[in-house]
Design an enzyme around this catalytic site. Sequence first.
Site, short mmCIF file in Angstrom:
data_model
loop_
_atom_site.label_atom_id
_atom_site.label_comp_id
_atom_site.label_asym_id
_atom_site.label_seq_id
_atom_site.Cartn_x
_atom_site.Cartn_y
_atom_site.Cartn_z
N THR A 18 40.36 1.58 13.27
CA THR A 18 40.79 2.32 14.45
C THR A 18 41.95 3.22 14.03
O THR A 18 42.65 2.90 13.08
CB THR A 18 41.23 1.31 15.51
OG1 THR A 18 40.07 0.71 16.05
CG2 THR A 18 42.03 1.95 16.63
N ARG B 285 31.32 -2.53 26.50
CA ARG B 285 32.61 -3.21 26.27
C ARG B 285 33.74 -2.17 26.11
O ARG B 285 33.60 -1.18 25.42
CB ARG B 285 32.50 -4.06 25.01
CG ARG B 285 33.79 -4.78 24.61
CD ARG B 285 34.55 -4.04 23.55
NE ARG B 285 35.72 -4.78 23.08
CZ ARG B 285 36.65 -4.24 22.30
NH1 ARG B 285 36.54 -2.99 21.91
NH2 ARG B 285 37.68 -4.96 21.91
N GLY C 31 37.80 -1.92 25.04
CA GLY C 31 38.95 -2.65 24.47
C GLY C 31 40.25 -2.08 25.01
O GLY C 31 40.32 -1.48 26.08
N ASP C 32 41.31 -2.28 24.25
CA ASP C 32 42.65 -1.89 24.69
C ASP C 32 42.92 -0.38 24.57
O ASP C 32 43.77 0.16 25.27
CB ASP C 32 43.70 -2.63 23.85
CG ASP C 32 43.53 -2.35 22.37
OD1 ASP C 32 42.39 -2.39 21.87
OD2 ASP C 32 44.53 -2.08 21.69
N GLY D 85 41.33 -6.12 20.77
CA GLY D 85 41.50 -5.40 22.02
C GLY D 85 41.62 -6.29 23.24
O GLY D 85 42.44 -6.02 24.13
#
Length: 294
Positions: free
Chosen positions: A177, A205, A207-208, A230
């Site tokens: 990332t 999905r 994540g953060d 995440g």
Amino acid sequence: MQPIVLTHGGAGGPSADAPEPPNARSEWAAACQHAAQAGLAALVAASSDQSLAAVIAAAIILEDDPRFNAGTGANLRLDGSLELDASLATSDGRFAAVACLRATKNPVLVARAVMNTPHILLCGEGATRFARQQGFPEAAMVTEKALKRWKAARERLQSGNLRPYEERWRDMQFHGTIGAVARAPDGTFAVSCSTGGTSMMLPGRIGDTPIWGAGVFAGEHGAVCATGHGELCIKRMGAFSVYQRMAAGADAQEAIEAEVKAFPHPFEVGFIAVGKTSHGMAATDDYMPRGAAS
Ligand code: ASP
């Protein structure tokens, strides 16, 4: 104020199905350093919104680098689809993000376009349609490496031969990332973050990365970008936790180290942050390629 741009290339150690090529760490770090320098050049060249220009320029370079799990080269979902999350935040309170965006080369630029709308987060089909309307064409972004990682994840899932940390499909092998934070001479801060998610995840999905306070946070005391697990980062409001420590007087490095230490084992996390007079970068086991330019 002294301008500075920090970048990261994701927390998380090498995995068995994607063994680390020789010199990989130094090459990833060099790519992050190059992105930080490009961010700084964009900051200096911009006539306004300098910190935002810096984090966008840095993120584009890393999204376009197929070695990182963001933009081109991003991880695939368990069904073989590719969905991308990205966000931007500034210290004057702007925030914009996309989640589960499909087939678009630079999600961070779509997040920038969202910033011009009344919304702060667009996801899935709506985000993808918005990207096309804004002139971002459909792009092929699946790399050989991403396909290999996807096949390995599916095999582990089918055989039941999951790693201890893959319980409940949580896979920590999400290295790659990307993110950037910047401080401009006018005292403003900005942050960008972009990801293909983890390596074992269902379509849909999120994540953060596109969540305010989880993957990114910016305010008068600085800007923070998170990488790592995440789901836990959302629960712990990772970026905001680091920011709050900075607002309470900790320097950026201390604030990050405290949050990394508090993150539950064995889940990995990493942060980069800039404050008024400090900056910091740290990750679990210190495994996170990074760059800095000032
Ligand atoms: N935090 C990202 C996510 O969970 C993954 C990462 O940072 O590598 O989607």
